[in-house]
Design a protein around this motif. Structure first.
Motif, PDB file in Angstrom:
ATOM      1  N   ALA A  70     -10.317  16.052 -36.378  1.00 37.66           N
ATOM      2  CA  ALA A  70      -8.861  16.352 -36.851  1.00 37.66           C
ATOM      3  C   ALA A  70      -8.612  16.906 -37.847  1.00 37.66           C
TER       4      ALA A  70
ATOM      5  N   LEU B 231      -5.654  14.407 -33.443  1.00 37.32           N
ATOM      6  CA  LEU B 231      -4.543  14.662 -34.566  1.00 37.32           C
ATOM      7  C   LEU B 231      -3.614  13.939 -35.066  1.00 37.32           C
TER       8      LEU B 231
ATOM      9  N   ALA C 218      -6.336  20.122 -38.093  1.00 36.20           N
ATOM     10  CA  ALA C 218      -4.758  20.079 -38.527  1.00 36.20           C
ATOM     11  C   ALA C 218      -4.647  21.551 -39.674  1.00 36.20           C
TER      12      ALA C 218
END
Length: 233
Positions: free
Chosen positions: A175, A207, A179
């Protein structure tokens, strides 16, 4: 305005990253999930504080004292302070009492406050005095080696030393990578395929859980509140 964060890598096998920050006109941030634990020092209105910040299993809001300065050492996976089990600090922290600008107490001894440029010296003393250890089985597994123990033993050691399962650590790391890519302008559909998510809804759920933002919110150049340390390896 906001939370200004600076960080650097380290050549120490015990350190994941060294960081410092300052806050201005902000009273809250989103603390992203992280598999690492930190030793954090901060000064606010002349008062120095210190704490061990445990791993975070999901993103969560966190208060930020205004006009404060922070310094932290993020420790590598597999490291721990046996007298303060990190597995008990997941999504939490432990205050270190009696911190001043010159020193603080750790495991019954006085320590000089480390700084951004000499964190490695401080950590070497931690190792030398037996305050900080690295689990050889977890370290070997992280390098991709096959320790001479059962998978169940490896998993048990992972949870004991990091507070998280290997699966949770992989999801948090993926994750974070997602990002960073989105912040760099990579379209969400490309991030989905590059990092092996099933589809864009799967990416969105990840996310939201671990970063506290959707892909659209990450693309917003004027967010409502800052994120904690989000770096590219």
């Amino acid at each position: 305005m906001g939370l200004e964060v600076e960080s650097r890598p380290s050549d120490s096998p015990y350190i994941e990253r060294v960081w410092r920050s300052s806050s201005h006109d902000v009273d809250r941030m989103t603390s992203i999930a992280t598999a690492h634990w930190d030793l954090v020092f901060w000064e606010h209105r002349g008062q120095v504080s210190a704490a061990v910040q445990g791993p975070g299993s999901r993103a969560s809001p966190a208060p930020v004292p205004e006009d404060a300065t922070f310094f932290g050492i993020s420790f590598a996976l597999g490291t721990s302070m046996p007298h303060l089990p990190i597995s008990r600090l997941v999504d939490g922290s432990a205050e270190i009492p009696d911190a001043t600008r010159g020193s603080f107490w750790l495991k019954g001894s006085a320590w000089r406050l480390p700084g951004y440029d000499n964190a490695e010296v401080f950590v070497r003393r931690m190792v030398r005095e037996g305050v900080l250890e690295c689990d050889p089985i977890v370290a070997a597994a992280l390098r991709g080696a096959s320790p001479d123990v059962s998978d169940r033993t490896v998993q048990r050691r992972f949870v004991a030393v990091t507070g998280l399962t290997r699966g949770a650590i992989r999801q948090i790391d993926r994750a974070r990578q997602a990002a960073v890519l989105i912040l760099e302008g990579v379209p969400a559909r490309d991030v989905t395929h590059r990092l092996g998510y099933f589809d864009q809804p799967h990416l969105a759920r990840s996310l939201t859980r671990y970063i506290g933002r959707t892909a659209t919110q990450l693309s917003d150049r004027d967010p409502l509140e800052p994120l904690s340390l989000l770096y590219k390896t």
